[in-house]
Design an enzyme around this catalytic site. Structure first.
Site, PDB file in Angstrom:
ATOM      1  N   GLU A  51       5.956   3.936  -6.186  1.00  0.00           N
ATOM      2  CA  GLU A  51       6.807   3.668  -5.023  1.00  0.00           C
ATOM      3  C   GLU A  51       7.365   2.258  -5.083  1.00  0.00           C
ATOM      4  O   GLU A  51       8.494   2.006  -4.630  1.00  0.00           O
ATOM      5  CB  GLU A  51       6.004   3.864  -3.731  1.00  0.00           C
ATOM      6  CG  GLU A  51       6.850   3.893  -2.459  1.00  0.00           C
ATOM      7  CD  GLU A  51       7.160   2.528  -1.863  1.00  0.00           C
ATOM      8  OE1 GLU A  51       8.025   2.437  -0.983  1.00  0.00           O
ATOM      9  OE2 GLU A  51       6.533   1.512  -2.294  1.00  0.00           O
ATOM     10  N   ASP A  59       0.274   2.808  -5.485  1.00  0.00           N
ATOM     11  CA  ASP A  59       0.578   1.668  -6.342  1.00  0.00           C
ATOM     12  C   ASP A  59       0.808   0.413  -5.519  1.00  0.00           C
ATOM     13  O   ASP A  59       1.083   0.472  -4.310  1.00  0.00           O
ATOM     14  CB  ASP A  59       1.791   1.967  -7.228  1.00  0.00           C
ATOM     15  CG  ASP A  59       3.068   2.161  -6.432  1.00  0.00           C
ATOM     16  OD1 ASP A  59       3.003   2.752  -5.332  1.00  0.00           O
ATOM     17  OD2 ASP A  59       4.135   1.723  -6.895  1.00  0.00           O
TER      18      ASP A  59
END
Length: 406
Positions: A132, A71
């Site tokens: 994350e 991400d």
């Protein structure tokens, strides 16, 4: 792009698939396909959306987890190559943080000698974790729970995918907690003596800042300091009769820090300040505990309601140098003609999630300049990508050689 290296092509295409935190599905599926093309034995999207690739027998005695994240933060940066030769760069959101390290993991592990992997009785798990960049760290938590020593053995070693430059490794990350505070009372006329409810949260910020300074010796490095930040402050009216104010804070934490005691002291002081304004005795502050990662409190001081929610808590984690994983990277960096470096970071990463649970040799590695994280200037040198693949492949082979029978 036929003339470009495998790592440059893979990273370009991976960055070209948007994957803002919480919206990673397309990127995860793309990376799984690429790992299959690279010859991974197994590649799939797991139950929480992580892109997972595995090389080696599932029954291997040792597991090495290479945990990156797929991400990114928001921000549209046109994906393009610029320059030439050693000055050629790839621009785009995620080139540094942290699709660059993740792509490096995929290419480097696929290049490791398979006979050496079998002799070492080991397997590689490459994971592109989701969320994350959110406080949830959902992907890393799922992997932590998969390799819990019961469902599957805990890893023998772990490499976290974060930028550190190709010739350095990161040994530690500070901890973090996020705080959401709210104060409210009945609306008073602005011409009256009450300075307004927003002042209550300004006072909380002042107390938090002062306590942080007191807990941080003047000579301490940034990694060893308590570092607060004011993230937002807002106020308003509810139903025309209740005046409210809300604020959010972040606090970066050093290793071994007693967060519960620290915050309890701040809240006691905040309660005392509110009591003086209300001209009442200060009530007891509710007990704060972050043992499970979050805590929500609400209490009354005279006519004022005070609330605090603490969440996103991750303790700091620092790994030592005296282990086989660190030595493997040292040897590989030197073999590439460079001097290995070591750093610790004032941010957090998935090392904070899995390090305490796995208790194995762990470090973070990946190409790129971390000062470009989250900026509109994010880019990585193509040559550094190629050097990182060389160093990581070499480090993994050195590690496996140490595990192989004579």
């Amino acid at each position: 792009m036929s003339g470009r290296s495998r790592i440059a092509r893979l990273l370009h295409d991976l960055v070209d698939v948007p994957s803002v935190s919480g919206e990673e599905e397309a990127a995860s599926r793309f990376l799984v396909g690429e790992m299959r093309d690279l010859g991974f034995d197994r590649a799939f999207v797991d139950d929480v959306g992580n892109a997972v690739g595995e090389i080696g027998s599932p029954e291997a005695a040792r597991t090495v987890v290479l945990l990156g994240h797929i991400d990114t933060v928001p921000g549209d940066i046109a994906v393009r190559f610029e320059g030439s030769g050693d000055e050629e760069v790839l621009r785009g959101r995620g080139t540094v943080d942290a699709k660059g390290p993740l792509a490096t993991f995929a290419v480097a592990t696929s290049a490791v000698d398979r006979d050496l992997l079998r002799r070492a009785d080991a397997r590689f798990i490459v994971a592109g974790a989701v969320e994350e960049e959110s406080a949830t760290s959902r992907g890393a938590r799922a992997l932590r729970d998969r390799f819990d020593g019961v469902r599957e053995p805990k890893p023998a070693a772990c490499v976290i995918g974060e930028p550190s430059r190709f010739d350095r490794v990161t040994l530690g990350y500070k901890g973090r907690v996020l705080l959401e505070a709210r104060a409210e009372n009945e609306l008073a006329h602005t011409a009256g003596p009450d300075p307004g409810i927003a002042v209550q949260l300004v006072e909380l910020w002042n107390l938090l800042e002062a306590a942080s300074a007191k807990a941080s010796p003047d000579e301490a490095r940034a990694f060893d300091q308590v570092q607060p930040s004011l993230r937002s402050l807002r106020s308003g009216l509810e139903d025309g009769f209740v005046s409210w104010a809300e604020a959010s804070f972040g606090v970066r934490l050093p290793t071994g820090f007693d967060l519960d005691s620290f915050l309890s002291g701040v809240l006691e002081d905040w309660t005392a300040v509110a009591a003086r304004r209300e001209q009442v005795d200060a009530p007891p502050t509710p007990q704060l505990t972050l043992a499970q990662g979050a805590s929500s409190l609400q209490w009354q001081v005279g006519e004022r309601s005070l609330e605090l929610r603490a969440h996103g808590y991750e303790p700091a984690w620092r790994s030592g140098r005296a282990n086989e994983l660190v030595r493997s990277f040292q040897r590989s960096v030197r073999a590439a003609g460079h001097r290995p470096g070591f750093v610790v970071k004032t941010g957090t990463s998935d090392m904070n999630v899995v390090g305490p649970a796995w208790q194995c040799p762990i470090l973070a590695y990946g190409p790129g300049d971390s000062s470009l994280d989250h900026t509109p200037h994010e880019h990585v040198f193509v040559r550094e990508l190629e050097q990182a693949v060389e160093v990581l492949t070499g480090a993994l082979e050195v590690l496996l050689e140490g595990w192989s029978p004579e």
